[in-house]
Design an enzyme around this catalytic site. Structure first.
Site, PDB file in Angstrom:
ATOM      1  N   GLU A 184       6.429 -14.055   2.491  1.00  0.00           N
ATOM      2  CA  GLU A 184       7.531 -14.091   1.542  1.00  0.00           C
ATOM      3  C   GLU A 184       8.838 -14.299   2.307  1.00  0.00           C
ATOM      4  OE1 GLU A 184       9.555 -11.592  -2.154  1.00  0.00           O
ATOM      5  OE2 GLU A 184       7.935 -10.676  -1.013  1.00  0.00           O
ATOM      6  N   GLY A 220      11.150  -4.129   5.685  1.00  0.00           N
ATOM      7  CA  GLY A 220      10.551  -2.803   5.656  1.00  0.00           C
ATOM      8  C   GLY A 220       9.053  -2.859   5.465  1.00  0.00           C
ATOM      9  N   ALA A 221       8.609  -3.686   4.530  1.00  0.00           N
ATOM     10  CA  ALA A 221       7.185  -3.793   4.230  1.00  0.00           C
ATOM     11  C   ALA A 221       6.979  -4.965   3.288  1.00  0.00           C
ATOM     12  CB  ALA A 221       6.662  -2.502   3.607  1.00  0.00           C
ATOM     13  N   MET A 222       5.705  -5.327   3.088  1.00  0.00           N
ATOM     14  CA  MET A 222       5.371  -6.463   2.231  1.00  0.00           C
ATOM     15  C   MET A 222       4.146  -6.130   1.404  1.00  0.00           C
ATOM     16  SD  MET A 222       6.079  -9.402   1.166  1.00  0.00           S
ATOM     17  CE  MET A 222       5.121 -10.246  -0.078  1.00  0.00           C
ATOM     18  N   HIS A 274       6.879   1.893  -3.249  1.00  0.00           N
ATOM     19  CA  HIS A 274       7.450   0.613  -3.681  1.00  0.00           C
ATOM     20  C   HIS A 274       6.428  -0.510  -3.559  1.00  0.00           C
ATOM     21  CE1 HIS A 274      10.812  -2.287  -4.223  1.00  0.00           C
ATOM     22  NE2 HIS A 274      10.053  -3.048  -3.446  1.00  0.00           N
ATOM     23  N   GLU A 275       5.794  -0.611  -2.385  1.00  0.00           N
ATOM     24  CA  GLU A 275       4.849  -1.723  -2.191  1.00  0.00           C
ATOM     25  C   GLU A 275       3.607  -1.541  -3.052  1.00  0.00           C
ATOM     26  OE1 GLU A 275       6.261  -4.043  -0.775  1.00  0.00           O
ATOM     27  OE2 GLU A 275       7.833  -2.909   0.209  1.00  0.00           O
ATOM     28  N   HIS A 280       4.306  -2.665  -6.596  1.00  0.00           N
ATOM     29  CA  HIS A 280       4.328  -4.119  -6.721  1.00  0.00           C
ATOM     30  C   HIS A 280       2.983  -4.683  -7.181  1.00  0.00           C
ATOM     31  CE1 HIS A 280       8.142  -5.837  -5.733  1.00  0.00           C
ATOM     32  NE2 HIS A 280       8.215  -5.343  -4.519  1.00  0.00           N
TER      33      HIS A 280
END
Length: 882
Positions: free
Chosen positions: A138, A278-280, A314-315, A318
């Protein structure tokens, strides 16, 4: 490395790229082809990885017919291309893209590429990190792996075959469920993965390396068992329990709060030390910065624990708000990010308490997003155009996007908002959707008219609400007027719906008024509210219902009453902040004489004394109420309207206030410290006690540095957790004392080899309000443990310095030069990270003339550099033109 003395040699600079085109949201067209299935075969190696991509294309009945198939690429050369098993050599290269002419209705395309992950310093696509291979796709990283229609509205199911030397890559991970694995010749092994849920290419992920897992299953609400793994290097395994627990809590919370159940048999998280973000949230295989996975009491602060919990959540969230429903195009980024930020905020509120979490979220919004709205990079949460999409992963899209959806929730109420989100998930599951699709679902499901509310998605800028009040027999009348300041490309704004929770208290009787929700929909509007008694005091925007600036001329005695007695925790915090902001901005602007200056300090001191001695207050909340407004926030307040900010005056006045408070409240502070110092680490109240201790030390350091240095050194030596140790070291870093050097050395020696903790060591020194901080940062850049190639390490030193007003805004201009030199050195290595350092320099129009000229000169120097990436070029150009 001393960046200032290592400019890029002209012969080493990459060729200047062509000016990227402006992409317009209005120009969106569906892709002419559908890709129902994609198969990828990877032969993995650190320096050479071969990728064989094959996919079937079918004409898209919803798109304009075309015989052209454009496949995006970036730094790729095709080794072989076939269409329907026939080798094609007459393909066209249009810049980085490969174009095929395919006249039929259905074709099978195969493309072979070869890439060198070890040479990929951008950390986009497939790259090497400390002997591992991992991906970040991304927003447009997949095109660095193979030629593909790399856009979010092209959804495909993926079959992936991975093979490589087992000695180097004993663990092979990909999206979805593992369907096969085995040994092959010459020490090779393989794994095959299938993701049954259609996804865009930006959600593709692959990881290969020497990893171990902390594993524990989760049973979903329908009774399915999901294997959950946190994959890390063996030496980090002991620090993953909190991450695994956070994942399980997130899965359970999403079922209970939003009705969303996980949909695969496997959920993998991998911690990577080289990562731009931070993360994906890649489907079933989240790739995380180690910062948001690893935690134990000795190496992670309470805030670090919160960060791990929040980002894990959060991830995971998603999976539905971003993966099962993705974005039609990148203009809709807030569709997934704003909604998911709200979801992780609500989760953290339920895990840790609503009041303090809400204050933390607002503080982040004001520190990061308000300056964006007020500067040259201002944009709506759904932008209309961009050149480089990576520049729009902003606080506006994320944090303001969350606040906008929170306003819908406030207006709908919890039950009706849940009905709207249920409708959204059911209506658009499996689709690439738009922000409008989300708004329409909330509108239909909650029974709201959101026609005017859509302006929040179209207009940039932070609304300012001016408040006038009049008292009458039948109640108190509030007259509210709203304005939205001009922003680049949007000089004139329309009135937007602004929901505000309001109550009217009585200062005379101490009676607390009943809360009401009012919605300001016009440029000016009046509301009559019941009073709780004489001497009314208005408590407005309680809980921070709307992301606006309230302009209300409140007497000091009313602010003092609210700070001491308001029943809404945020309103109480806000009153304390307004007391300090009003005084500091007026003092820094030269508007106060000595009598007024003394009266302001006394009023703030009286309010703070009430907070320090309020036995009913939880220490966690007390710690928030003790925080003075940041210099960054004061800068924004001083720069509003026709005034220009003076960072030097702001810093001096804030330090003077700290000194006054430390002196006035010395006895209360010492008593509070003694009480909280006796609270053990495992005590349920320990988190609040640790927060209060740090705030006490910070105030005492301003009034009695020698005493504070002794107390901080003692706390540092006795600390049995990172929160106390880091808090003490932070205070020592700002004091010229022998204990400072001793503590810094002890900290470094204790944690040598632990990258995340050494990042803290760099950050604490870069943030120190120390006269020689610029020289210290230059020296740290030469340290053996500093590297410009690791984003965490670069941010730990230079982003921390850019957030240090005393150093960054040094009158010499050396702070600006230091950041500009970094941008020029970093841009050829990692453009995405380099571009994020432009924003601090972009505030030049809002600062006093001498500093403004120096900031602008540094931007112009960057703009004149040859070979500048489009990431950095766009940010610099907008900062100069805005």
């Amino acid at each position: 490395m001393d960046i200032a003395h290592n400019p890029i040699a002209p012969e080493d600079a990459p060729a200047t790229p062509a000016e990227p085109p402006v992409i317009l949201r209005a120009d969106y067209k569906p892709f002419p082809w559908l890709l129902p299935e994609t198969k990828l075969v990877f032969n993995l190696g650190l320096e050479k990885t071969r990728v064989l991509a094959s996919f079937k294309v079918e004409r898209n009945p919803a798109a304009e017919a075309s015989n052209e198939l454009r496949l995006n690429g970036d730094s790729l050369t095709p080794a072989r291309v076939t269409v329907d098993d026939v080798t094609v050599e007459d393909y066209v290269m249009d810049g980085p893209d490969l174009i095929l002419t395919v006249p039929g209705d259905s074709h099978t395309i195969m493309i072979e590429t070869e890439i060198d992950p070890s040479a990929n310093t951008t950390l986009m696509g497939l790259y090497a990190s400390n002997g591992m291979l991992c991906t970040q796709c991304e927003a447009e990283g997949f095109r660095r792996i193979t030629f593909f229609p790399d856009r979010p509205d092209v959804l495909s199911t993926y079959w992936v075959h991975m093979s490589g030397p087992k000695e180097l890559f004993p663990v092979l991970l990909c999206n979805g469920n593992k369907v096969a694995e085995g040994e092959s010749e010459n020490g090779q092994h393989f794994a095959e993965w299938h993701d049954p849920w259609p996804k865009p290419s930006y959600l593709f992920a692959l990881v290969a390396g020497d990893l171990v897992a902390n594993s524990a299953p989760f049973t979903t609400m329908s009774g399915r068992e999901v294997e959950c793994n946190i994959w890390v290097r063996a030496e980090d395994l002991s620090r993953t329990d909190h991450a695994l627990a956070s994942l399980h809590h997130s899965m359970k919370w999403d079922e209970e709060t939003f009705g969303r159940e996980y949909d695969l048999d496997l959920y993998n998280i991998v911690a990577v030390s080289d990562f731009n973000m931070g993360a994906m949230e890649n489907k079933g295989l989240n790739v995380f910065n180690t910062k948001y996975v690893l935690a134990d009491p000795d190496t992670a602060t309470d805030a670090d624990y919160d960060g791990v919990e929040g980002v894990i959540a959060h991830e995971y969230f998603h999976n539905w708000s971003g993966n099962r429903i993705t974005c039609r195009d990148w203009f809709q980024l807030s569709l997934k990010e704003g909604f998911t930020v709200l979801r992780d905020q609500l989760f953290s509120q339920d895990m840790r308490g609503e009041a303090v979490k809400r204050i933390e979220d607002v503080r982040i919004l004001r520190a990061a997003q308000f300056p964006e709205d007020a500067g040259p990079l201002a944009h709506p949460i759904r932008p209309d155009s961009y050149r480089e999409i990576s520049n729009f992963y902003t606080a506006t899209v994320y944090n303001k996007g969350a606040e906008v959806i929170r306003m819908m929730r406030s207006m709908a109420g919890l039950e009706r908002f849940r009905a709207g989100t249920d409708l959204y998930f059911n209506r658009h599951d499996g689709e690439a959707a738009t922000c409008e699709d989300f708004i329409k679902s909330i509108e239909d499901g909650a029974g709201l008219d959101l026609e005017q509310f859509r302006l929040w998605y179209r207009q940039a800028g932070t609304p300012r609400v001016k408040v006038r009040q009049e008292t009458a027999r039948d109640g108190l009348t509030l007259t509210l007027s709203q304005t939205v300041p001009p922003t680049p490309g949007q000089p004139d704004k329309q009135a937007m719906p602004i929901p505000l929770r309001v109550a009217v208290h009585s200062r005379a009787t101490g009676q607390i008024g009943e809360e009401q929700l009012i919605v300001l929909t016009e440029s000016e509007q009046s509301f009559t509210l019941p009073m709780a008694g004489p001497d009314p005091v208005v408590s407005i925007n309680r809980g921070y219902t709307a992301p606006v600036v309230i302009e209300h001329d409140v007497p000091l005695e009313d602010l003092g009453f609210l700070a001491a007695h308001d029943d809404d925790p945020f309103a109480r915090y806000e009153a304390m902040q307004q007391l300090s902001v009003g005084h500091l901005v007026a003092a820094a602007s030269g508007e106060l004489d000595e009598t007024q200056r003394a009266a302001g300090k006394t009023a703030i001191g009286d309010a703070l004394a009430a907070i320090l001695t309020d036995e009913a207050l939880d220490d966690n909340m007390r710690g928030e109420l003790m925080l003075l407004p940041s210099e960054t926030y004061l800068f924004e307040q001083m720069a509003s309207g026709a005034r220009l900010a003076d960072p030097g005056a702001i810093h001096a006045e804030r330090e003077a206030l700290k000194t006054a408070l430390g002196t006035m409240l010395k006895r209360e502070l010492e008593g509070l410290y003694a009480r909280t110092a006796s609270v053990g680490f495992d005590d349920p109240t320990g988190r609040g006690a640790r927060k209060v201790k740090t705030q006490v030390l910070a105030l005492l350091a301003a009034s009695d540095p020698e005493q504070a240095a002794g107390m901080a050194a003692q706390q540092f030596d006795a600390a049995d957790n990172m929160t106390d140790r880091q808090g003490a070291l932070m205070v020592l870093c700002g004091i010229e004392s022998p204990q400072r050097a001793d503590a810094l050395k002890a900290f470094f020696d204790r944690y040598t080899g632990n990258d995340l903790v050494i990042d803290k060591w760099f950050t604490l020194q870069a943030l120190a309000p120390h006269a020689d901080v610029i020289d210290h940062v230059k020296a740290l850049a030469e340290h053996d443990d500093f590297t410009i190639k690791n984003p965490n390490r670069v941010r730990s030193l230079y982003m921390a310095f850019a957030d240090n007003p005393a150093g960054f805004h040094d009158p010499s201009g050396d702070g600006y030069r230091l950041i500009a030199d970094l941008i020029l050195a970093l841009d050829p290595i990692n453009p995405q990270t380099a571009a994020r350092f432009v924003s601090p320099l972009g505030k030049w129009r809002r600062i006093e003339p001498k500093r403004a000229a120096m900031m602008k000169a540094e931007l112009e120097r960057i703009a004149a550099a040859s070979g500048l990436s489009r990431d950095t070029s766009e940010q610099v150009t907008r900062s100069l033109e805005g």
